[in-house]
Design a protein around this motif. Sequence first.
Motif, mmCIF file in Angstrom:
data_model
loop_
_atom_site.group_PDB
_atom_site.id
_atom_site.type_symbol
_atom_site.label_atom_id
_atom_site.label_comp_id
_atom_site.label_asym_id
_atom_site.label_seq_id
_atom_site.Cartn_x
_atom_site.Cartn_y
_atom_site.Cartn_z
ATOM 1 N N SER A 64 -1.819 71.440 38.859
ATOM 2 C CA SER A 64 -2.913 72.627 38.513
ATOM 3 C C SER A 64 -3.581 72.964 39.674
ATOM 4 N N GLN B 210 -3.634 79.411 36.876
ATOM 5 C CA GLN B 210 -4.759 79.954 36.579
ATOM 6 C C GLN B 210 -6.253 79.519 37.207
ATOM 7 N N SER B 211 -6.306 78.369 37.054
ATOM 8 C CA SER B 211 -7.498 77.818 37.650
ATOM 9 C C SER B 211 -7.912 77.978 39.040
ATOM 10 N N ARG B 212 -9.039 78.197 39.123
ATOM 11 C CA ARG B 212 -9.983 78.778 40.093
ATOM 12 C C ARG B 212 -10.987 77.515 40.696
ATOM 13 N N ARG C 241 -13.342 72.719 36.872
ATOM 14 C CA ARG C 241 -13.593 72.787 35.517
ATOM 15 C C ARG C 241 -12.312 73.536 34.791
ATOM 16 N N GLU C 242 -11.862 74.396 35.511
ATOM 17 C CA GLU C 242 -10.550 75.330 35.045
ATOM 18 C C GLU C 242 -9.324 74.266 35.132
ATOM 19 N N ASN C 243 -9.220 73.785 36.306
ATOM 20 C CA ASN C 243 -8.158 72.779 36.281
ATOM 21 C C ASN C 243 -8.192 72.074 35.078
ATOM 22 N N LEU D 151 -9.637 72.133 31.801
ATOM 23 C CA LEU D 151 -9.543 73.001 30.781
ATOM 24 C C LEU D 151 -8.059 73.379 30.304
ATOM 25 N N PHE D 152 -7.664 74.078 31.649
ATOM 26 C CA PHE D 152 -6.147 74.698 31.551
ATOM 27 C C PHE D 152 -5.146 73.565 31.292
ATOM 28 N N CYS E 184 -14.925 66.357 34.622
ATOM 29 C CA CYS E 184 -14.529 67.750 34.050
ATOM 30 C C CYS E 184 -13.514 67.352 32.896
ATOM 31 N N TYR F 253 -20.753 71.644 32.627
ATOM 32 C CA TYR F 253 -19.263 71.410 32.800
ATOM 33 C C TYR F 253 -18.694 69.955 32.678
#
Length: 265
Positions: free
Chosen positions: A128, A164-166, A169-171, A173-174, A202, A257
Amino acid sequence: MFFPLSKLIFFVLTPSNFLILLGLLGCLLLFTEFGRGIGRVLTVAGFLGLLVAGLSPLPAWILAPLENRFPAFTEDERPVAGIVVLGGAVEADTSIGRDQITVNEAGEREIALADLARRYPQARLVFSGGSGSMRDDAVSEAEIVSRFADTLGVPRNRLILEQQSRNTRENALFSARMVQPKPDERWLLVTSAWHMPRSVGCFRKAGFDVTAYPVDYRTNWPRDAYRLNSFASTGLGELDIGVKEWIGMIAYRFAGYTDEVMPAP
């Protein structure tokens, strides 16, 4: 909005940047008639701060609570269904420019990816990592790992790439959306030891139960508790990481988050 704002805040509050800016402001005030007094104070504070932050054991005291929060992974009989490795170690632009995978000080994440892929041949492998750059044409870390999978010794057809993660948190979720983990499955989460508390928080918030697999330790505690650094750059780099991570954990908690500032095992 959170992503670009966090970049700006971290730039200003990163200790090495903050102390340099403080000293610079003090130097500028020395050339004014009304601000010479405060200018002397700020100049001394800035450069003395750089000295203490760079050479004293202070960075180890900041990092150690983060690194010691989750114990090192111990092998047992429980099967491992999958492994999630977080980005943050791959230098994407340099890798593209030099046509070889280039990693930074957190390169143990990629080493762990290769090692765990070999040890658990049936486990699903998730990498990720998008791009932390503000540029639209930035190449993701996941893309680099895919291109140089052979170099790492990881079969490319085993890799599940989340590009897509930046941020952390996005790591979480995605990755959760991609693999849809089952409640009874055991998933290992690989990231730097100092980054593990925020990462676990997260993933828990995303409903993804993970087992910590910390790597990339920066301290040898308790030996480093009273050890002076040989190079100021080493101490400043470690202090920057530690302070930014503490700020990140607090910010993530206030943003909702994570459910805890300092998640526990």
